[in-house]
Design an enzyme around this catalytic site. Structure first.
Site, PDB file in Angstrom:
ATOM      1  N   ARG A  59      -1.497 -12.204   0.677  1.00  0.00           N
ATOM      2  CA  ARG A  59      -2.500 -11.716   0.213  1.00  0.00           C
ATOM      3  C   ARG A  59      -2.918 -11.270  -0.679  1.00  0.00           C
ATOM      4  NH1 ARG A  59      -0.101  -8.573   4.294  1.00  0.00           N
ATOM      5  NH2 ARG A  59       0.705  -7.143   2.625  1.00  0.00           N
ATOM      6  N   GLU A  96      14.801  -6.972   2.359  1.00  0.00           N
ATOM      7  CA  GLU A  96      15.813  -6.395   3.066  1.00  0.00           C
ATOM      8  C   GLU A  96      17.104  -6.778   3.610  1.00  0.00           C
ATOM      9  OE1 GLU A  96      15.353  -2.336   5.685  1.00  0.00           O
ATOM     10  OE2 GLU A  96      13.511  -3.541   5.767  1.00  0.00           O
TER      11      GLU A  96
END
Lengths: 171, 171
Positions: A59, A96
Site C-alpha cells: 500500500r 508478531e
C-alpha cells in the site's frame, strides 16, 4: 481532515478477532479525497531538500508514488524478499509471529539523498524502522516519514524516536 | 517512446536462468519519465466514459493510482489472497508452477462501471485475464487494459482477445 477520516472504513476482526482494521479502499475510490491526502502528505516537504520518496510494498506504493510525483522526485520501492531483480540490500525484522525482510536496490540511493518514507499506516513501527535502516544502509538520510494513518495506541512513534513523523489521521 | 524505453533496464537470468526481466525501477526514479508514462497510459481515455481504474498488486498499484488520478476517477486495488479486509470476490488462475488467486472488494464496482485495468507488464496474460473476470464478476465492464510494457513474444494479447489492449512499449 474529518472529510478524510470519513473515507477510512473500520473492519472489525480483520485479520483476526479483536483487531479493527483501517480500510483505505474508500479513500482510494474517491479521486478528490485521494488528491487531498497526497497534498497533505507532501505539504510539509514542498520547499524541503527531499531528493526521493521511498514506499513500502504494497500500500505504500500507492501513496508513495503520488507523493513522489507531487514533490517531483523519484519513487524508490521497498519490496518483500526476492521481488527486486537487481542487486539488493536487505533488512530483517520481527513480526508478531516470525520474521520477514525488506529489500531495496543497492543503486537506488546514495549518500547525498534526503529520503521521505511513505506508507499508509503506522502501527507498531516495525516495518517503518526497518525501512529507515535500509535507506541508511545505502548511506542516504531519512529526512522524514509520512503516514496517512497513525495508530497512536501502538506507540510506533516511540520506535521512530529521532525521526520526523508526519501522520494525517490519528486513532 | 524511446526516452521511455531508455528507462527500462534488462536484468538477465531473473527470476531464473534464461529469463530477461524488464526492470521498471529506473523509470520510477525519474519523475519526468514517470509523468510521461502516466500521460501516455491515460491519453486514449481522457474523453472516454471510464469510471474507475483497477490495478494489480503490486506494481500495478504504482501505475494504476497515477492513471486513476490523471483520469480523475477512483482506484480499485486487485489484491493477492487474504489482503482485502471486507467481503471479496475471487478468481483463481494458473501460474507456471501451481495456481494463485486475485481478489477484489465485492462493493468496489457495480454494473454501471466502465473499468480501465492497469499493470506494468503484459506477459502471458494470466493475471490480466483473471483481472478481467474479477471485474466482470461484479457486473462491471472492462473498457480496456493498459500496460507500460508488452512482451509480444508471449502472446498475452491473444489471451485477451475481444478486449482493447493499450501498451506503451513492445518487446
Amino acid at each position: 481532515m474529518q472529510a478524510l477520516k470519513d473515507k477510512i472504513r473500520d473492519i472489525p476482526d480483520f485479520p483476526k478477532p479483536g483487531i479493527i482494521f483501517k480500510d483505505i479502499t474508500p479513500l482510494l475510490k474517491d479521486p478528490e479525497a485521494l488528491r487531498f491526502a497526497t497534498q497533505q502528505l507532501a505539504a510539509p516537504f514542498l520547499d524541503s531538500n527531499i531528493t526521493a520518496v521511498a514506499g513500502m510494498e504494497a500500500r505504500g506504493f500507492i501513496f508513495g508514488t503520488l507523493v513522489a510525483q507531487a514533490l517531483n522526485v523519484g519513487f524508490i520501492p521497498l519490496r518483500k524478499p526476492n521481488k527486486l531483480p537487481h542487486e539488493t540490500e536487505s533488512v530483517s525484522y520481527e513480526l508478531e509471529y516470525g520474521s520477514t525482510s525488506l529489500e531495496i536496490h543497492s543503486d537506488a540511493l546514495g549518500k547525498n539523498d534526503q529520503v521521505l518514507l511513505i506508507d499508509d499506516l503506522l502501527a507498531t513501527g516495525g516495518t517503518a524502522k526497518a525501512s529507515c535502516e535500509l535507506v541508511e544502509q545505502l548511506g542516504a538520510t531519512v529526512a522524514a516519514l509520512g503516514f496517512v494513518i497513525e495508530l497512536d495506541f501502538l506507540k510506533g512513534s516511540d520506535k521512530l524516536a529521532g525521526y520526523q513523523v508526519h501522520s494525517l489521521l490519528h486513532y
